[in-house]
Design a protein around this motif. Structure first.
Motif, PDB file in Angstrom:
ATOM      1  N   GLY A   1      85.212  21.357  59.694  1.00  0.00           N
ATOM      2  CA  GLY A   1      84.334  21.847  60.764  1.00  0.00           C
ATOM      3  C   GLY A   1      85.043  22.832  61.674  1.00  0.00           C
ATOM      4  O   GLY A   1      84.468  23.853  62.074  1.00  0.00           O
ATOM      5  N   ALA A   2      86.305  22.538  61.984  1.00  0.00           N
ATOM      6  CA  ALA A   2      87.080  23.455  62.837  1.00  0.00           C
ATOM      7  C   ALA A   2      87.293  24.787  62.132  1.00  0.00           C
ATOM      8  O   ALA A   2      87.160  25.858  62.740  1.00  0.00           O
ATOM      9  N   MET A   3      87.621  24.746  60.846  1.00  0.00           N
ATOM     10  CA  MET A   3      87.835  25.996  60.091  1.00  0.00           C
ATOM     11  C   MET A   3      86.530  26.783  59.956  1.00  0.00           C
ATOM     12  O   MET A   3      86.533  28.011  60.042  1.00  0.00           O
ATOM     13  N   ASP A   4      85.421  26.083  59.737  1.00  0.00           N
ATOM     14  CA  ASP A   4      84.133  26.771  59.642  1.00  0.00           C
ATOM     15  C   ASP A   4      83.795  27.486  60.948  1.00  0.00           C
ATOM     16  O   ASP A   4      83.282  28.608  60.931  1.00  0.00           O
TER      17      ASP A   4
ATOM     18  N   ASN B   1      83.428  36.278  60.969  1.00  0.00           N
ATOM     19  CA  ASN B   1      82.609  36.784  59.879  1.00  0.00           C
ATOM     20  C   ASN B   1      81.584  37.791  60.408  1.00  0.00           C
ATOM     21  O   ASN B   1      80.399  37.511  60.499  1.00  0.00           O
ATOM     22  N   THR B   2      82.044  38.968  60.729  1.00  0.00           N
ATOM     23  CA  THR B   2      81.164  40.028  61.215  1.00  0.00           C
ATOM     24  C   THR B   2      80.952  41.032  60.084  1.00  0.00           C
ATOM     25  O   THR B   2      81.709  41.058  59.113  1.00  0.00           O
ATOM     26  N   PRO B   3      79.933  41.893  60.187  1.00  0.00           N
ATOM     27  CA  PRO B   3      79.710  42.893  59.133  1.00  0.00           C
ATOM     28  C   PRO B   3      80.913  43.820  58.932  1.00  0.00           C
ATOM     29  O   PRO B   3      81.222  44.222  57.792  1.00  0.00           O
TER      30      PRO B   3
ATOM     31  N   GLN C   1      82.912  44.280  55.350  1.00  0.00           N
ATOM     32  CA  GLN C   1      83.129  45.578  54.705  1.00  0.00           C
ATOM     33  C   GLN C   1      84.611  45.800  54.407  1.00  0.00           C
ATOM     34  O   GLN C   1      84.972  46.275  53.329  1.00  0.00           O
ATOM     35  N   ALA C   2      85.472  45.482  55.359  1.00  0.00           N
ATOM     36  CA  ALA C   2      86.921  45.641  55.141  1.00  0.00           C
ATOM     37  C   ALA C   2      87.397  44.717  54.032  1.00  0.00           C
ATOM     38  O   ALA C   2      88.239  45.109  53.205  1.00  0.00           O
ATOM     39  N   ARG C   3      86.874  43.504  53.952  1.00  0.00           N
ATOM     40  CA  ARG C   3      87.265  42.560  52.902  1.00  0.00           C
ATOM     41  C   ARG C   3      86.828  43.070  51.537  1.00  0.00           C
ATOM     42  O   ARG C   3      87.586  43.029  50.566  1.00  0.00           O
ATOM     43  N   LYS C   4      85.595  43.575  51.454  1.00  0.00           N
ATOM     44  CA  LYS C   4      85.095  44.096  50.177  1.00  0.00           C
ATOM     45  C   LYS C   4      85.922  45.279  49.715  1.00  0.00           C
ATOM     46  O   LYS C   4      86.209  45.422  48.529  1.00  0.00           O
ATOM     47  N   ALA C   5      86.326  46.137  50.659  1.00  0.00           N
ATOM     48  CA  ALA C   5      87.137  47.298  50.288  1.00  0.00           C
ATOM     49  C   ALA C   5      88.538  46.859  49.853  1.00  0.00           C
ATOM     50  O   ALA C   5      89.078  47.368  48.865  1.00  0.00           O
ATOM     51  N   ALA C   6      89.139  45.916  50.567  1.00  0.00           N
ATOM     52  CA  ALA C   6      90.507  45.486  50.249  1.00  0.00           C
ATOM     53  C   ALA C   6      90.564  44.721  48.928  1.00  0.00           C
ATOM     54  O   ALA C   6      91.513  44.890  48.155  1.00  0.00           O
TER      55      ALA C   6
END
Length: 101
Positions: free
Chosen positions: A60-63, A70-72, A76-81
């Motif tokens: 629960g703490a990690m979530d 978890n922003t847009p 986007q940066a995660r998808k690119a990396a």
């Protein structure tokens, strides 16, 4: 026939020899086999319950932490990396056991 001491006296009894053992109630043969098993199962259940509650609390703490990040823009940066379009999303990988719900 009584055994006597050379001077004609009875030998001295030690105090420990005069104390009678306390009455111990004997458990039946069934309960003597079942009771240790119940103790072990109870201890295992208690430990398992404690570990499960700690894992739920930490999850629960990690979530909460990840939902704040978890922003847009982060997505986007995660998808690119990770090159999600070319290699696929690693969250959907069969080996991602921690991501399963």
């Amino acid at each position: 026939m009584a055994i006597t001491h050379p001077q004609g006296l009875r030998p001295h009894m030690h105090a420990a020899a005069r104390v009678t053992a306390p009455a111990i109630t004997k458990l039946g043969p069934v309960s003597s086999r079942i009771l240790p098993s119940l103790v072990v199962l109870g201890a295992a259940y208690t430990v398992g319950t404690y570990v499960r509650s700690q894992l739920k609390r930490e999850a629960g703490a990690m979530d909460r932490i990840f939902s704040q990040q978890n922003t847009p823009e982060v997505e986007q940066a995660r998808k690119a990396a990770l090159q999600v379009e070319a290699n696929g999303d690693p969250r959907n990988n069969l080996l991602n056991l921690l991501g399963w719900s």
